[in-house]
Write a protein that holds these residues in place. Structure first.
Motif, PDB file in Angstrom:
ATOM      1  N   GLN A   1       0.847  -1.188   0.000  1.00 59.81           N
ATOM      2  CA  GLN A   1       0.000   0.000   0.000  1.00 59.81           C
ATOM      3  C   GLN A   1       0.883   1.239   0.000  1.00 59.81           C
ATOM      4  OE1 GLN A   1      -2.141  -0.653   3.597  1.00 59.81           O
ATOM      5  NE2 GLN A   1      -3.411  -2.289   2.751  1.00 59.81           N
TER       6      GLN A   1
ATOM      7  N   ASP B   1       1.142  -0.446  -7.489  1.00 54.97           N
ATOM      8  CA  ASP B   1      -0.149   0.176  -7.194  1.00 54.97           C
ATOM      9  C   ASP B   1      -0.819   0.654  -8.468  1.00 54.97           C
ATOM     10  OD1 ASP B   1      -1.978   0.919  -5.129  1.00 54.97           O
ATOM     11  OD2 ASP B   1      -1.455   3.010  -5.508  1.00 54.97           O
TER      12      ASP B   1
ATOM     13  N   ASN C   1      -4.277  -0.879  -9.885  1.00 56.68           N
ATOM     14  CA  ASN C   1      -5.447  -0.032 -10.088  1.00 56.68           C
ATOM     15  C   ASN C   1      -6.012  -0.197 -11.492  1.00 56.68           C
ATOM     16  OD1 ASN C   1      -5.389   0.982  -7.521  1.00 56.68           O
ATOM     17  ND2 ASN C   1      -4.238   2.836  -8.055  1.00 56.68           N
TER      18      ASN C   1
ATOM     19  N   ASP D   1      -7.626  -3.563 -11.702  1.00 64.92           N
ATOM     20  CA  ASP D   1      -8.921  -3.558 -11.016  1.00 64.92           C
ATOM     21  C   ASP D   1      -9.987  -2.906 -11.878  1.00 64.92           C
ATOM     22  OD1 ASP D   1      -7.892  -4.841  -8.856  1.00 64.92           O
ATOM     23  OD2 ASP D   1      -7.659  -3.037  -7.612  1.00 64.92           O
TER      24      ASP D   1
ATOM     25  N   LYS E   1     -12.540  -5.633 -12.613  1.00 65.60           N
ATOM     26  CA  LYS E   1     -13.425  -5.660 -11.446  1.00 65.60           C
ATOM     27  C   LYS E   1     -14.861  -5.950 -11.851  1.00 65.60           C
ATOM     28  CE  LYS E   1     -14.431  -4.707  -7.074  1.00 65.60           C
ATOM     29  NZ  LYS E   1     -13.885  -5.395  -5.923  1.00 65.60           N
TER      30      LYS E   1
ATOM     31  N   GLU F   1     -20.913  -7.810  -7.017  1.00 62.60           N
ATOM     32  CA  GLU F   1     -20.347  -6.490  -7.218  1.00 62.60           C
ATOM     33  C   GLU F   1     -20.477  -6.029  -8.667  1.00 62.60           C
ATOM     34  OE1 GLU F   1     -20.220  -6.187  -3.698  1.00 62.60           O
ATOM     35  OE2 GLU F   1     -18.907  -4.648  -4.470  1.00 62.60           O
TER      36      GLU F   1
ATOM     37  N   ALA G   1     -18.442   3.681  -6.416  1.00 61.80           N
ATOM     38  CA  ALA G   1     -17.141   3.833  -5.745  1.00 61.80           C
ATOM     39  C   ALA G   1     -16.822   2.608  -4.890  1.00 61.80           C
ATOM     40  CB  ALA G   1     -17.144   5.097  -4.890  1.00 61.80           C
ATOM     41  N   ARG G   2     -17.849   2.079  -4.217  1.00 61.14           N
ATOM     42  CA  ARG G   2     -17.633   0.912  -3.359  1.00 61.14           C
ATOM     43  C   ARG G   2     -17.286  -0.315  -4.189  1.00 61.14           C
ATOM     44  NH1 ARG G   2     -20.837  -3.119  -2.353  1.00 61.14           N
ATOM     45  NH2 ARG G   2     -22.679  -2.025  -3.174  1.00 61.14           N
ATOM     46  N   LYS G   3     -17.988  -0.516  -5.273  1.00 63.01           N
ATOM     47  CA  LYS G   3     -17.770  -1.704  -6.100  1.00 63.01           C
ATOM     48  C   LYS G   3     -16.444  -1.660  -6.849  1.00 63.01           C
ATOM     49  CE  LYS G   3     -22.683  -2.759  -6.914  1.00 63.01           C
ATOM     50  NZ  LYS G   3     -23.735  -2.930  -7.937  1.00 63.01           N
TER      51      LYS G   3
ATOM     52  N   GLN H   1     -13.912   0.617  -6.268  1.00 59.81           N
ATOM     53  CA  GLN H   1     -12.802   1.219  -5.505  1.00 59.81           C
ATOM     54  C   GLN H   1     -12.122   2.309  -6.324  1.00 59.81           C
ATOM     55  OE1 GLN H   1     -11.922   0.537  -2.081  1.00 59.81           O
ATOM     56  NE2 GLN H   1     -13.996  -0.215  -2.353  1.00 59.81           N
ATOM     57  N   ILE H   2     -12.945   3.040  -7.071  1.00 59.89           N
ATOM     58  CA  ILE H   2     -12.457   4.164  -7.862  1.00 59.89           C
ATOM     59  C   ILE H   2     -13.234   5.396  -7.408  1.00 59.89           C
ATOM     60  CG2 ILE H   2     -12.217   5.149 -10.175  1.00 59.89           C
ATOM     61  CD1 ILE H   2     -12.233   2.284 -11.261  1.00 59.89           C
ATOM     62  N   HIS H   3     -12.487   6.460  -7.040  1.00 56.52           N
ATOM     63  CA  HIS H   3     -13.155   7.618  -6.470  1.00 56.52           C
ATOM     64  C   HIS H   3     -12.913   8.908  -7.255  1.00 56.52           C
ATOM     65  CE1 HIS H   3     -13.944   5.193  -2.828  1.00 56.52           C
ATOM     66  NE2 HIS H   3     -12.722   4.726  -3.015  1.00 56.52           N
TER      67      HIS H   3
END
Length: 329
Positions: A160, A242, A246, A249, A253, A260, A301-303, A305-307
């Motif tokens: 992380q 990372d 990302n 994902d 995802k 999800e 955003a939850r599903k 993990q992109i904000h």
């Protein structure tokens, strides 16, 4: 004169300690207990789940000093570009070293001082107060590392990357803390009492303070010349990983986990966001309420993990929700 011998994995651990008794405390910080018989360094390290290469790097560094070629043999590189250092082993060593120094060494020397000084002497009280100020400064410095640096390094080990901290920030706080110690030694030397018992006690304490100064200097050099370069390398690796993770994902995802998977309405919201619409515009465009748009965005955003808008844009492009030619980059 420095010991020019470079210890290797096949050397007997007892030989290393016999030649360098001041490494005894280091063994404890690595989690290695005495009683290893005639085992080699490699066998002893493996028995105690310690990375042999990292152990030898620190040992040879302390014995021979910075600038030597360190590690397990002729193929080892210099510290700055050494990619074989095991950061978890090094982190454990430094954490244990802090615990030893703060919980044992500092209180032990204070007790020695207290026992060897006349408690009714105003100069003795001044020396004790001076030592307490020195101990406070060291404790503050090490607590900073324990609270800030070590958790950060552990997060890097876990893959992380942090955006608001890096090891160079630590380096700026890593100031020398030995000025007060030098002054303390001078005070004690000038103070040495005339009676034999107290003189012997204070002389022994002064010797321990000198040893303590050497230990602190070696500890700081291990951090500066081994730990910090290793963390810089880990930062680079983690940040690259990372970025890759990302993107992966965002590409994979959607649809991988049944619970999800994005709904068609959530995909519509993403398309509208990528096109630059605000919540009210999305609501009017899809004939839903603003609160429903906000709920969809929260679920997206939850599903995923992109904000960020940029992240959603990349996701929409790689998943063929929009054509890249229609996106304003």
């Amino acid at each position: 004169m420095k010991n020019q011998k470079l210890y290797e994995a096949d050397d007997k651990m007892i030989s290393l300690i016999r030649d360098n008794y001041d490494l005894l405390q280091m063994l404890g910080s690595f989690g290695i207990s005495l009683g290893f018989g005639d085992k080699t360094v490699k066998e002893t390290c493996e028995d105690n789940h310690v990375d042999t290469y990292t152990f030898l790097t620190v040992v040879n560094f302390i014995i021979n000093g910075y600038g030597e070629r360190l590690g397990t043999g002729a193929s080892a590189g210099t510290i700055e570009n050494d990619e074989h250092i095991c950061v978890p082993t090094l982190l454990h060593y430094l954490e244990a070293s802090h615990a030893y120094f703060l919980d044992f060494q500092l209180p032990y020397i204070r007790r020695e001082l207290q026992e060897s000084l006349n408690e009714h002497d105003s100069l003795a009280k001044l020396i004790l107060r001076f030592y307490d100020e020195y101990a406070h400064e060291i404790r503050r410095h090490m607590k900073y590392e324990q609270k800030t640096l070590f958790p950060y390094v552990q997060s890097l080990i876990n893959g992380q990357a942090a955006n608001d901290y890096n090891v160079d920030t630590f380096s700026k706080h890593h100031a020398a803390t030995d000025k007060k110690l030098r002054e303390l030694k001078l005070l004690i030397i000038k103070y040495l009492p005339q009676d034999g018992l107290h003189n012997n006690q204070l002389t022994a304490t002064l010797h321990d303070i000198y040893e303590n100064e050497v230990w602190l200097r070696q500890h700081a050099m291990v951090e500066d010349y081994i730990f910090v370069p290793a963390i810089r390398r880990l930062e680079q690796i983690t940040k690259k990983s990372d970025i890759t993770r990302n993107i992966s994902d965002m590409v994979f995802k959607n649809g991988m986990n049944g619970d999800e998977t994005l709904s068609d309405r959530e995909k519509d919201v993403i398309i509208a966001l990528v096109q630059g619409m605000q919540n009210k515009e999305i609501a009017d465009h899809l004939c839903i309420s603003v609160n429903t748009v906000i709920t969809h965005r929260r679920n997206i955003a939850r599903k995923l993990q992109i904000h960020s808008p940029a992240g959603l844009t990349i996701y929409a492009i790689v998943n063929n929700l929009v054509d890249i030619s229609t996106v304003k980059l």
